[in-house]
Design a protein around this motif. Structure first.
Motif, PDB file in Angstrom:
ATOM      1  N   ASN A  62      27.290 -13.886  -7.729  1.00  0.00           N
ATOM      2  CA  ASN A  62      27.324 -14.320  -6.442  1.00  0.00           C
ATOM      3  C   ASN A  62      26.188 -13.574  -5.778  1.00  0.00           C
ATOM      4  O   ASN A  62      25.482 -14.684  -4.465  1.00  0.00           O
ATOM      5  CB  ASN A  62      28.351 -13.160  -6.743  1.00  0.00           C
ATOM      6  N   ARG A  63      24.730 -13.045  -6.465  1.00  0.00           N
ATOM      7  CA  ARG A  63      24.230 -12.078  -5.430  1.00  0.00           C
ATOM      8  C   ARG A  63      22.548 -13.538  -5.583  1.00  0.00           C
ATOM      9  O   ARG A  63      22.443 -13.491  -4.330  1.00  0.00           O
ATOM     10  CB  ARG A  63      23.481 -11.236  -6.062  1.00  0.00           C
ATOM     11  N   ARG A  64      23.249 -14.284  -6.667  1.00  0.00           N
ATOM     12  CA  ARG A  64      21.360 -15.295  -6.707  1.00  0.00           C
ATOM     13  C   ARG A  64      22.076 -16.209  -5.831  1.00  0.00           C
ATOM     14  O   ARG A  64      21.595 -16.928  -5.393  1.00  0.00           O
ATOM     15  CB  ARG A  64      22.163 -15.698  -8.042  1.00  0.00           C
ATOM     16  N   ARG A  65      23.916 -16.308  -5.812  1.00  0.00           N
ATOM     17  CA  ARG A  65      24.066 -17.994  -4.735  1.00  0.00           C
ATOM     18  C   ARG A  65      23.669 -17.126  -3.325  1.00  0.00           C
ATOM     19  O   ARG A  65      23.180 -17.749  -2.317  1.00  0.00           O
ATOM     20  CB  ARG A  65      25.475 -18.100  -5.411  1.00  0.00           C
ATOM     21  N   TYR A  66      24.321 -16.031  -2.842  1.00  0.00           N
ATOM     22  CA  TYR A  66      23.471 -15.335  -1.654  1.00  0.00           C
ATOM     23  C   TYR A  66      22.351 -15.370  -1.442  1.00  0.00           C
ATOM     24  O   TYR A  66      21.607 -15.812  -0.243  1.00  0.00           O
ATOM     25  CB  TYR A  66      24.007 -13.822  -1.356  1.00  0.00           C
ATOM     26  N   VAL A  67      20.979 -15.007  -2.015  1.00  0.00           N
ATOM     27  CA  VAL A  67      20.110 -15.063  -2.503  1.00  0.00           C
ATOM     28  C   VAL A  67      19.328 -16.698  -1.633  1.00  0.00           C
ATOM     29  O   VAL A  67      18.704 -16.860  -1.306  1.00  0.00           O
ATOM     30  CB  VAL A  67      18.837 -14.453  -3.089  1.00  0.00           C
ATOM     31  N   GLU A  68      19.789 -17.216  -3.048  1.00  0.00           N
ATOM     32  CA  GLU A  68      19.302 -18.644  -2.618  1.00  0.00           C
ATOM     33  C   GLU A  68      19.439 -19.155  -0.891  1.00  0.00           C
ATOM     34  O   GLU A  68      18.902 -20.089  -0.533  1.00  0.00           O
ATOM     35  CB  GLU A  68      20.021 -19.190  -3.351  1.00  0.00           C
ATOM     36  N   LEU A  69      20.935 -18.745  -0.305  1.00  0.00           N
ATOM     37  CA  LEU A  69      21.284 -19.489   0.732  1.00  0.00           C
ATOM     38  C   LEU A  69      20.418 -19.301   1.783  1.00  0.00           C
ATOM     39  O   LEU A  69      19.958 -19.598   2.823  1.00  0.00           O
ATOM     40  CB  LEU A  69      22.176 -19.594   1.016  1.00  0.00           C
TER      41      LEU A  69
END
Length: 328
Positions: free
Chosen positions: A32-39
Motif C-alpha cells: 500500500n505504501r509503495r502504491r501511494y508513493v508511486e502515485l
C-alpha cells in the motif's frame, strides 16, 4: 483503495474521516505504501495544480537511449558534462489522464531520466539554470515540461543540488516518499533505495522536508543534517560539517565513526564491484577518515585492513575485478 481516492488525498479534498481511513490504509502494508508513493511521485512530477483534475497513472513502456559520444546537433548532450551517461526517455511510462468539469481530456506527459553509471558522476543543468551533480549509481527523473514554473524532480541515489533562487516557484525533490522543498539553496540528498535512512544536508539557504503523507517534518538551516527513517518517518536533526556529506563531489569518501558495511556500500557503487562479508562481526568495525576515489579498490581496502583485523580476497571474472570477500 482506488487510485482516485489517493489523488484526492494528495490534493487535500477528503474529509477528516476519509483522511483517517486513507492514513490507516497506507500503514497497513508495504504494498500500500509503495502504491501511494508511486502515485505521489507521479503527481508531484506532473506539476499539476490543485484544481487540475484527477490524475490516474499507469505504465505502458520504456524506450532507452545509450549515449556514447556527442554530436553537434544533439541538444540533450549539451546538458551533460560527462559522455558516459545513460539517458532514458520515458515516453509513455507515466501517462497522466486528467478529467476537468466531468469531461475526459487525456494528455501524455513525457519524462526524462538521467543516470550516473557506477563509478562515475554526472552534472546536469536544468532548464531553469539549477545544477544537479549525480553521484555514482544515481537516477534523476524530471518531466519534459520542466521549466522555471514547474520545478519538480524525483531522485533515487545521491545528488548535490544548486538551486536557482525563485521564491514564487519552489524546487521540489521527491525521494523514497519524502519531499524536499527549496527556493534558492545548495543541499545534498543521500537516498539510495538499499539504505534505511535518507540524509539531507543543507549547505546554504533553507529547505523544508515533508513526510510520505505530506506532514511537515522540519525546516533545515545551513550546516544542519536531517536523517529520516524511510519506514517510520522518524527524523534526527544535527549540526554537522557539511564537507563530510559533500566530499564525494571532490573525488573523496569522508566518514566519521562509520561501519565497514556502510563504507562497503559506497565502494560497491563507485567501483562497480560486489563486496561480501563472511561474518557479521566484521561488518561492525568502525572507521573515521577519507578515501580517495581514484585509488584502486584493493589499495583502499588494504589501508582499512591495516588499522583493524580482517582479511579480504579478490575474485576476477572475465579479466575483471568482480567480487571482494571480506573475512576475519
Amino acid at each position: 483503495m482506488e487510485d482516485l481516492e489517493i489523488i484526492k488525498f494528495l490534493k487535500k479534498e477528503l474529509t477528516g474521516e476519509e483522511e483517517a481511513v486513507m492514513l490507516k490504509w497506507i500503514e497497513e502494508s508495504v504494498e500500500n505504501r509503495r502504491r501511494y508513493v508511486e502515485l505521489k511521485n507521479t503527481w508531484v512530477l506532473s506539476g499539476m495544480i490543485p484544481d487540475a483534475g484527477e490524475i490516474i497513472a499507469r505504465n505502458k513502456g520504456i524506450k532507452t537511449l545509450h549515449i556514447g559520444s556527442s554530436s553537434p546537433g544533439n541538444p540533450i548532450l549539451s546538458l551533460l558534462k560527462y559522455a558516459a551517461v545513460v539517458i532514458t526517455t520515458i515516453g509513455l511510462t507515466l501517462c497522466l489522464y486528467h478529467y476537468m468539469s466531468g469531461h475526459g481530456g487525456g494528455s501524455d506527459i513525457c519524462y526524462h531520466t538521467v543516470s550516473a553509471p557506477l563509478g562515475q558522476a554526472t552534472d546536469i543543468i536544468l532548464a531553469d539554470g539549477s545544477k544537479v551533480t549525480l553521484n555514482s549509481g544515481t537516477v534523476l527523473t524530471y518531466p519534459a515540461n520542466y521549466s522555471k514554473k514547474n520545478r519538480c524532480v524525483a531522485l533515487e541515489g545521491e545528488a548535490f543540488f544548486e538551486v536557482i533562487s525563485d521564491h514564487d516557484n519552489p524546487f521540489t525533490v521527491t525521494s523514497l516518499g519524502i519531499e524536499i522543498v527549496a527556493r534558492g539553496t545548495s543541499f545534498n540528498v543521500d537516498a539510495y533505495s538499499d539504505d534505511c535512512d535518507i540524509d539531507v544536508t543543507l549547505v546554504d539557504g533553507s529547505v523544508d522536508i515533508y513526510s510520505n503523507v505530506g506532514k511537515s517534518l522540519v525546516r533545515l538551516n545551513p550546516g544542519e543534517n536531517a536523517m529520516v527513517n524511510i519506514e517510520s518517518m522518524d527524523i534526527q536533526v544535527s549540526r554537522v560539517d557539511t564537507k563530510f556529506f559533500t566530499s564525494w563531489k571532490r573525488g573523496m569518501i569522508t566518514f566519521s565513526n562509520r561501519r565497514l558495511e556502510d563504507i562497503a556500500k559506497d565502494l560497491e557503487r563507485w567501483y562497480s564491484v560486489e563486496i561480501l562479508f563472511l561474518n557479521d562481526e566484521t561488518k561492525d568495525i568502525r572507521y573515521s577518515g577519507t578515501i580517495l576515489k581514484h585509488k584502486p579498490v584493493d589499495q583502499v581496502l588494504e589501508v582499512l585492513r591495516l588499522t583493524s583485523d580482517f582479511q579480504f580476497n579478490i575474485e576476477v571474472i572475465n579479466n575483471r575485478l568482480s567480487r571482494i570477500i571480506i573475512k576475519e
